[in-house]
Write a protein that holds these residues in place. Sequence first.
Motif, PDB file in Angstrom:
ATOM      1  N   GLY A  22       0.761  -1.393   0.009  1.00 23.13           N
ATOM      2  CA  GLY A  22       0.018   0.190  -0.060  1.00 23.13           C
ATOM      3  C   GLY A  22       0.654   1.424  -0.001  1.00 23.13           C
ATOM      4  N   TRP A  23       0.216   2.439   0.208  1.00 25.49           N
ATOM      5  CA  TRP A  23       0.657   3.769   0.067  1.00 25.49           C
ATOM      6  C   TRP A  23       1.708   3.652   1.246  1.00 25.49           C
ATOM      7  CZ3 TRP A  23      -3.563   7.871   0.039  1.00 25.49           C
ATOM      8  CH2 TRP A  23      -4.041   7.793  -1.572  1.00 25.49           C
ATOM      9  N   VAL A  24       2.936   4.135   1.127  1.00 22.28           N
ATOM     10  CA  VAL A  24       3.964   4.532   2.170  1.00 22.28           C
ATOM     11  C   VAL A  24       3.764   5.805   2.709  1.00 22.28           C
ATOM     12  CG1 VAL A  24       6.212   4.653   2.771  1.00 22.28           C
ATOM     13  CG2 VAL A  24       5.641   3.098   1.065  1.00 22.28           C
ATOM     14  N   THR A  25       3.137   5.793   4.047  1.00 24.78           N
ATOM     15  CA  THR A  25       2.550   7.101   4.508  1.00 24.78           C
ATOM     16  C   THR A  25       3.455   7.919   5.591  1.00 24.78           C
ATOM     17  OG1 THR A  25       1.315   5.763   6.068  1.00 24.78           O
ATOM     18  CG2 THR A  25       0.235   6.638   4.225  1.00 24.78           C
ATOM     19  N   ASP A  26       4.593   7.088   6.186  1.00 24.96           N
ATOM     20  CA  ASP A  26       5.360   7.524   7.037  1.00 24.96           C
ATOM     21  C   ASP A  26       6.692   6.786   7.164  1.00 24.96           C
ATOM     22  OD1 ASP A  26       6.194   9.372   9.122  1.00 24.96           O
ATOM     23  OD2 ASP A  26       4.753   8.758  10.846  1.00 24.96           O
ATOM     24  N   LEU A  27       7.799   7.308   7.682  1.00 22.40           N
ATOM     25  CA  LEU A  27       8.994   6.793   7.622  1.00 22.40           C
ATOM     26  C   LEU A  27       9.893   7.143   8.911  1.00 22.40           C
ATOM     27  CD1 LEU A  27       9.888   7.380   3.917  1.00 22.40           C
ATOM     28  CD2 LEU A  27       9.602   5.121   5.191  1.00 22.40           C
ATOM     29  N   HIS A  28      10.673   6.303   9.529  1.00 19.46           N
ATOM     30  CA  HIS A  28      11.578   6.934  10.763  1.00 19.46           C
ATOM     31  C   HIS A  28      12.690   5.963  10.796  1.00 19.46           C
ATOM     32  CE1 HIS A  28       8.743   9.648  12.924  1.00 19.46           C
ATOM     33  NE2 HIS A  28       7.852   8.841  12.359  1.00 19.46           N
ATOM     34  N   PHE A  29      13.768   6.504  11.009  1.00 22.31           N
ATOM     35  CA  PHE A  29      14.958   5.771  11.043  1.00 22.31           C
ATOM     36  C   PHE A  29      15.339   5.582  12.653  1.00 22.31           C
ATOM     37  CE2 PHE A  29      16.055   7.493   7.114  1.00 22.31           C
ATOM     38  CZ  PHE A  29      16.870   6.797   6.447  1.00 22.31           C
ATOM     39  N   SER A  30      15.952   4.525  12.938  1.00 24.48           N
ATOM     40  CA  SER A  30      16.357   4.465  14.192  1.00 24.48           C
ATOM     41  C   SER A  30      17.686   5.150  14.572  1.00 24.48           C
ATOM     42  CB  SER A  30      16.888   2.988  14.623  1.00 24.48           C
ATOM     43  OG  SER A  30      17.829   2.620  13.709  1.00 24.48           O
ATOM     44  N   PRO A  31      17.914   5.613  15.954  1.00 22.15           N
ATOM     45  CA  PRO A  31      18.827   6.452  16.341  1.00 22.15           C
ATOM     46  C   PRO A  31      20.302   5.967  15.813  1.00 22.15           C
ATOM     47  CG  PRO A  31      17.556   6.085  18.134  1.00 22.15           C
ATOM     48  CD  PRO A  31      17.018   5.112  17.190  1.00 22.15           C
ATOM     49  N   ASP A  32      20.397   4.718  15.644  1.00 22.71           N
ATOM     50  CA  ASP A  32      21.802   4.251  15.041  1.00 22.71           C
ATOM     51  C   ASP A  32      21.793   4.224  13.545  1.00 22.71           C
ATOM     52  OD1 ASP A  32      20.253   2.119  14.659  1.00 22.71           O
ATOM     53  OD2 ASP A  32      21.382   0.683  15.704  1.00 22.71           O
ATOM     54  N   ASN A  33      20.784   4.627  12.883  1.00 24.93           N
ATOM     55  CA  ASN A  33      20.665   4.715  11.419  1.00 24.93           C
ATOM     56  C   ASN A  33      20.689   3.368  10.578  1.00 24.93           C
ATOM     57  OD1 ASN A  33      20.685   7.783  11.647  1.00 24.93           O
ATOM     58  ND2 ASN A  33      22.658   7.175  12.357  1.00 24.93           N
ATOM     59  N   ARG A  34      20.538   2.238  11.565  1.00 26.54           N
ATOM     60  CA  ARG A  34      20.704   0.972  11.061  1.00 26.54           C
ATOM     61  C   ARG A  34      19.362   0.239  10.641  1.00 26.54           C
ATOM     62  NH1 ARG A  34      24.295  -2.562  14.966  1.00 26.54           N
ATOM     63  NH2 ARG A  34      24.064  -3.962  13.208  1.00 26.54           N
ATOM     64  N   GLU A  35      18.263   0.817  11.185  1.00 27.62           N
ATOM     65  CA  GLU A  35      16.741   0.382  11.023  1.00 27.62           C
ATOM     66  C   GLU A  35      15.879   1.435  10.397  1.00 27.62           C
ATOM     67  OE1 GLU A  35      15.483  -1.693  14.189  1.00 27.62           O
ATOM     68  OE2 GLU A  35      17.135  -2.983  14.314  1.00 27.62           O
ATOM     69  N   LEU A  36      14.752   1.117   9.822  1.00 25.72           N
ATOM     70  CA  LEU A  36      13.746   2.077   9.182  1.00 25.72           C
ATOM     71  C   LEU A  36      12.450   1.249   9.550  1.00 25.72           C
ATOM     72  CD1 LEU A  36      13.291   4.707   7.448  1.00 25.72           C
ATOM     73  CD2 LEU A  36      13.226   2.914   5.614  1.00 25.72           C
ATOM     74  N   VAL A  37      11.607   2.112  10.129  1.00 27.55           N
ATOM     75  CA  VAL A  37      10.084   1.546  10.369  1.00 27.55           C
ATOM     76  C   VAL A  37       9.287   2.462   9.261  1.00 27.55           C
ATOM     77  CG1 VAL A  37       9.557   3.266  12.073  1.00 27.55           C
ATOM     78  CG2 VAL A  37       8.319   1.172  11.796  1.00 27.55           C
ATOM     79  N   SER A  38       8.383   1.716   8.555  1.00 27.34           N
ATOM     80  CA  SER A  38       7.486   2.380   7.637  1.00 27.34           C
ATOM     81  C   SER A  38       6.038   2.049   7.973  1.00 27.34           C
ATOM     82  CB  SER A  38       7.768   1.939   6.186  1.00 27.34           C
ATOM     83  OG  SER A  38       7.670   0.666   5.847  1.00 27.34           O
ATOM     84  N   THR A  39       5.049   2.741   7.586  1.00 22.50           N
ATOM     85  CA  THR A  39       3.590   2.602   7.544  1.00 22.50           C
ATOM     86  C   THR A  39       3.087   2.814   6.229  1.00 22.50           C
ATOM     87  OG1 THR A  39       3.098   4.829   8.224  1.00 22.50           O
ATOM     88  CG2 THR A  39       3.386   3.152  10.032  1.00 22.50           C
ATOM     89  N   GLY A  40       1.827   1.947   5.974  1.00 23.47           N
ATOM     90  CA  GLY A  40       0.883   1.850   4.944  1.00 23.47           C
ATOM     91  C   GLY A  40      -0.190   1.099   5.153  1.00 23.47           C
ATOM     92  N   GLY A  41      -0.193   0.102   4.519  1.00 25.63           N
ATOM     93  CA  GLY A  41      -1.448  -1.006   4.810  1.00 25.63           C
ATOM     94  C   GLY A  41      -0.959  -1.946   6.147  1.00 25.63           C
ATOM     95  N   TYR A  42       0.196  -1.876   6.378  1.00 27.96           N
ATOM     96  CA  TYR A  42       0.528  -2.345   7.707  1.00 27.96           C
ATOM     97  C   TYR A  42       1.776  -1.637   8.174  1.00 27.96           C
ATOM     98  CZ  TYR A  42       2.657  -5.314   3.817  1.00 27.96           C
ATOM     99  OH  TYR A  42       3.057  -5.630   2.927  1.00 27.96           O
ATOM    100  N   ILE A  43       2.468  -1.975   9.198  1.00 23.70           N
ATOM    101  CA  ILE A  43       3.939  -1.688   9.844  1.00 23.70           C
ATOM    102  C   ILE A  43       5.040  -2.402   9.286  1.00 23.70           C
ATOM    103  CG2 ILE A  43       4.850  -0.653  11.778  1.00 23.70           C
ATOM    104  CD1 ILE A  43       2.138  -0.286  12.943  1.00 23.70           C
ATOM    105  N   LYS A  44       6.051  -1.977   9.036  1.00 19.82           N
ATOM    106  CA  LYS A  44       7.090  -2.862   8.346  1.00 19.82           C
ATOM    107  C   LYS A  44       8.382  -2.158   8.928  1.00 19.82           C
ATOM    108  CE  LYS A  44       7.740  -5.562   4.490  1.00 19.82           C
ATOM    109  NZ  LYS A  44       7.205  -6.837   4.992  1.00 19.82           N
ATOM    110  N   TRP A  45       9.366  -3.135   9.418  1.00 19.95           N
ATOM    111  CA  TRP A  45      10.814  -2.548   9.929  1.00 19.95           C
ATOM    112  C   TRP A  45      11.707  -3.163   8.825  1.00 19.95           C
ATOM    113  CZ3 TRP A  45       6.816  -3.528  12.835  1.00 19.95           C
ATOM    114  CH2 TRP A  45       6.394  -2.664  14.034  1.00 19.95           C
ATOM    115  N   TRP A  46      12.693  -2.360   8.499  1.00 12.77           N
ATOM    116  CA  TRP A  46      13.696  -2.841   7.478  1.00 12.77           C
ATOM    117  C   TRP A  46      15.079  -2.597   7.876  1.00 12.77           C
ATOM    118  CZ3 TRP A  46      11.289  -4.119   2.927  1.00 12.77           C
ATOM    119  CH2 TRP A  46      10.006  -3.496   2.744  1.00 12.77           C
TER     120      TRP A  46
END
Length: 1222
Positions: free
Chosen positions: A1148-1172
């Motif tokens: 689905g649409w990627v509506t929001d993004l956030h990096f972790s403080p150590d810049n190694r992980e990314l969380v995104s929202t859309g149809g569900y929540i996903k960590w990268w």
Amino acid sequence: MEERARSCLLRSKDTLEQDIKASYLMDHMVSDDILTNDEEARVLGKPTRREQATALLEVLLRKDNRAYISFYNALVRESYGDLANLLHSDLPLLSPEGERSFAILSEGGVPQRPVVFVSRPTLLNLVREKLYWLKNTPGWVTVFGMAGSGKSVMAAEAVRDHALIKECFPGGVHWLSVGQCERTDLLVRMQSLCFRLEQGQSSDASLRPPCSVEEAKERLRFLMHRRFPRSLLILDDVWDSFALRSFDIQCRVLLTTRNRSLADSVSGEKFEVPVESGLDEEKALEILALYVNGKPQKLPQLHRMVIPRLDLVPACSPLVVSLIGALLREFPDRWSYYLRQLQKKQFKRIRKSSSYDYEALDQAMDASLQVLEPEHRDLYRDLSVMQKDIKVPAKVLSVLWGLELEEVEDILQEFVNKSLLFRDCNQRPYHYYLHDLQLDFLVEQNRDQIAELHKKMIRQYQQFYNERPPSSGDIDCLYWYRFLPYHMAKAGLSKELYSLMFSLDWVKEKAQIMGSAHLINDYVEYGEILDKEFQEFLSLNGHHLEQRPFPDIVQLALSQPVCSEVYRQALMQAQKRASRGQLCLDWVNKNNQDSLSRLVMHPHQGSVYYACFSKDGSKIASCGANKALRVFKTTSGEKLLELQAHDEDVLCCAFSPDDRYIATCSSDRKVKLWSVERGTLIREFGEEHEEQINHCQFTNTGRRVLLATCSNDKFTNTKLWNPNKPTSQNTMFGHMEPVNHCCFSPNDAYLATSSSDGTLKLFEVSSANEWKSIDVNSFFPESDDEIKAIVKCSTWSADGSRIICAARNAVFVFEVKTSDMLLEMKTSRLSTVQYCHACPNSSLLAVALSHYTVELWNFETSKKKAECNGHLSWVHCVQFSPDGSLLLSSSSDQTIRLWETDRVHTSSAAALKRDSDVLFSHSDVTIVAPDSRNRLQVRTGSAGAILFESEELPSRIRCTCISRNASFVALGTEDGTVQVFHLLGYHHLQLSHPNIILNLLGFWMSMQSECLVLEGHKEPVRKFHLLNNSSSSHLFSWSFDGTLKVWDLNRGHMLQDLECHKGAVLSCDVSSDGHLFATTSADRTAKVWSSASWENTFLLKGHKDCVRSCRFSWNNKRLATGDDNGEIRVNKILKLLHTDSMDSFHGGWVTDLHFSPDNRELVSTGGYIKWWSVETGEALQTFYTMGANLKKIHVSPDFTTFVSVDGIGILYVLKKVEGGSL
């Protein structure tokens, strides 16, 4: 034949003539369409075995490369491995056309000829004659006869005709053994057929097995029409009409069955071929002669005594004759010995519980077992644990017997040679199976030992797989995952079964290999031993388990109630993972998720296909697969009436307008009228429908009572009946395919019909003429003339101005007057809409889905309002009560659930809206958000306690915020009003700004109503961002007008007016050091700007849709962007602003993004929540929310807590699971 291959045959001629038995090899070669029956007869006419071998080789030398290959394969199948090696190095290559012709039957799974085969030309020609009738039209050829009469052999032999296949079935021949199976076993068989037909397809859909019989049916319809037009589907050994109707997909079908009338339950042209119950004496002698390698006239006279003894009727079962022949094969002189054995044995008690009582088969089976070595006899007894119609790889029996695989194959070959076992040569490695009657014999003989034999199977499995369970790469993997619970239950090993079924590892592996449907059926099947926790977990998450890549089942289980065994196991595994650095999230604010259904009833043993309220709402009627009609009280579920209504499945029932009568319709093609008070049959209407009747409904009012019915008939598929007359009053013509549903308009002026031809039609009731036709199929661009989008049902709005219909995974709303489509509501792409019904006094629409849920939608706004979970299988029907206060749903899980509309509807449940703000503290989380009643709520995260709740506001709340000290909360409304609330004293300040939404941005400076008005945007302001540092206080605002403006908050002046994009600016982010900022737009681009020069320093292209979100990493070295196509790009920002992009996909649409403080992980929202993982682009974890369309996510500074609200108002407070003990 190639010279090289021909030379090899000539070189090996002496060796081959000395060793081979031609009669064995020729069975395979005739099956491959290499030898004709005449050629086979000429070879067998030679007096000695060696002369027969010589004659066979002479025939082969006159043929092509296909003959050489077929001869080689026959040597392999008959265990002449050393001779096959002589030919292997000189195997010729086939041309693509020749290879296709040679392999068409093998690819389709058509069984090989039996070891000894005798032609029955009259019967064979009759089957082929009927098959030729299917050349130009879909239809059914039914080959029927008693068990053991040779139906399957005849069906397979009939298609071994090159001319028949070329002329009538150029698309191929596809064989499927159906047998006597439950719904879920049928699904497994249909899944295997789909998998076979989809080989070579590259689409992702083909990788996911269909998760319901209905979905499998539609998948097969698509495959047979699109990929395999003019092909033949052979359904072997079909027992019941339900299984057959699952293949009613308008294709060409040859079926074998014991029930002659079975084809009456399906639509299309039908032809019949009866098979006599046995062989006449001449054919029986011919089989025996083949076994002893002689001629019938030269057999000893003792055969005159043996043949009648085989069965005390003139005709003999081919299976029995084969068993006797196999006995005589190795010892042709033992006629008198076996006759004495047969005469000694009496089997009056054996297999009386079987469908057929063949004393001769018992005698022949026992005689065959007596000639086995004692240890082999014991091994054959172990086969009592096999199931009917299930083919088993030798590896399974190797585990059971504790022997090397090669030794097992030798033993199985002996059983096959003695006709005690059958081998499927189309599968590699070979699979083995027993005839139903042979299995009946074994089970009856070993009745007292069955539990111990199953226990042996389990103990041997545990010993062999003591370190790890079988994996998908193991040959026997599919068998164990499918039947291990069955063997445990039969062995009475309740503790082992409980432990197995409550293992998340087992759930994961089986769901991944077989899909969730078969897994859920295990919990239903063994429900008396197991509790419902895992069953409910799977029913709620079954649609996720059908996705590829396969979801993390531990993460899914962490959403279960804290008190459940499912959650306990998941938490233990998650903690172990966390200790290894892996990511899992716990939903800490979930409640116990008690069922919202007010009443759960189990009215039927079997699927409940339909249920409906009486007109006064006091009673509910239901019907289903057990052929019964049941009526009970709405308030308590107390049974008022139960009766056996039909001879087959009852598909629909309906109350008359005065509630005195109930109409029922069935797959037996009958319509009946019953008295509710007395439970008696009032009238059975004339059998005017020729196919199954899918739906029936009375008019809504009593002014002129009529009953409408619709069926699978091709032309006369919709009829109107006067309840007082036995014949129909009118027939409505227009549909050329089955009509699945019909319903009267609220004023009874029109009848809506939904059809498999892809249309929704409206008929005038008074004249029975077609009034309007809507081509629903045209709204599915991927459809074509061959594969229509089936319209499942329709329902009217309360005022009759709109008609709503369901097809595939969508629901459409049409204006009746103009036929214009007003709205489209899309459900999950992995599900299909089974039924829909509009509330009689609101704009709510209930939708029944194939992934076990009921959804409520607002059909005026196209918004999903609620989800009703609890069913454990497919939901067939939903219906509102006449006053709209209740909603019922019926399912294949044998239940009807009654829901209170107000409890599940979020407009009365005060669900939260997504315009939220969050304050993180060390101990808890505070959330501020509007609710669905337009009140502002302040809640704690973990406990969910409401700290503050405002009054309902007249204008919609559009934004909220909370102060960093948690003392104040503020909201902004659509009419331009801003309100600030003091949480401690509950004081509030109201400030008016009437044009805030249109073209102004207001920033309030203090509680004394001092404010700056920042005016300049020409279209609504999307968002703003405050930039505070020691030297200045700036504000960024961006708008749908494509501009970004920079404001000085100290003086209220505009510092910069940047025309950023050609489309609306959808998001903006500023780097943590304030030197850079980024903008994204509907023009599919992202730009990076310098805060010092206000110039664009970098343009990011490549997104294929609107770029909706962006975020800088905390070290300012990366920029992440997300678009409406679900694509996320992470760009490295170096000194020269070069890019090194990483692409990952989100649902689905990627509506929001956030990096972790150590810049190694990314969380995104859309149809569900996903960590990268930022470095690798791999998904680390996915959290599936109950509702979709997440707007944003709030992340704690330490990246351990995440807060979001989904599209149906459910709040999620997620925390990373930490390593440690439970």
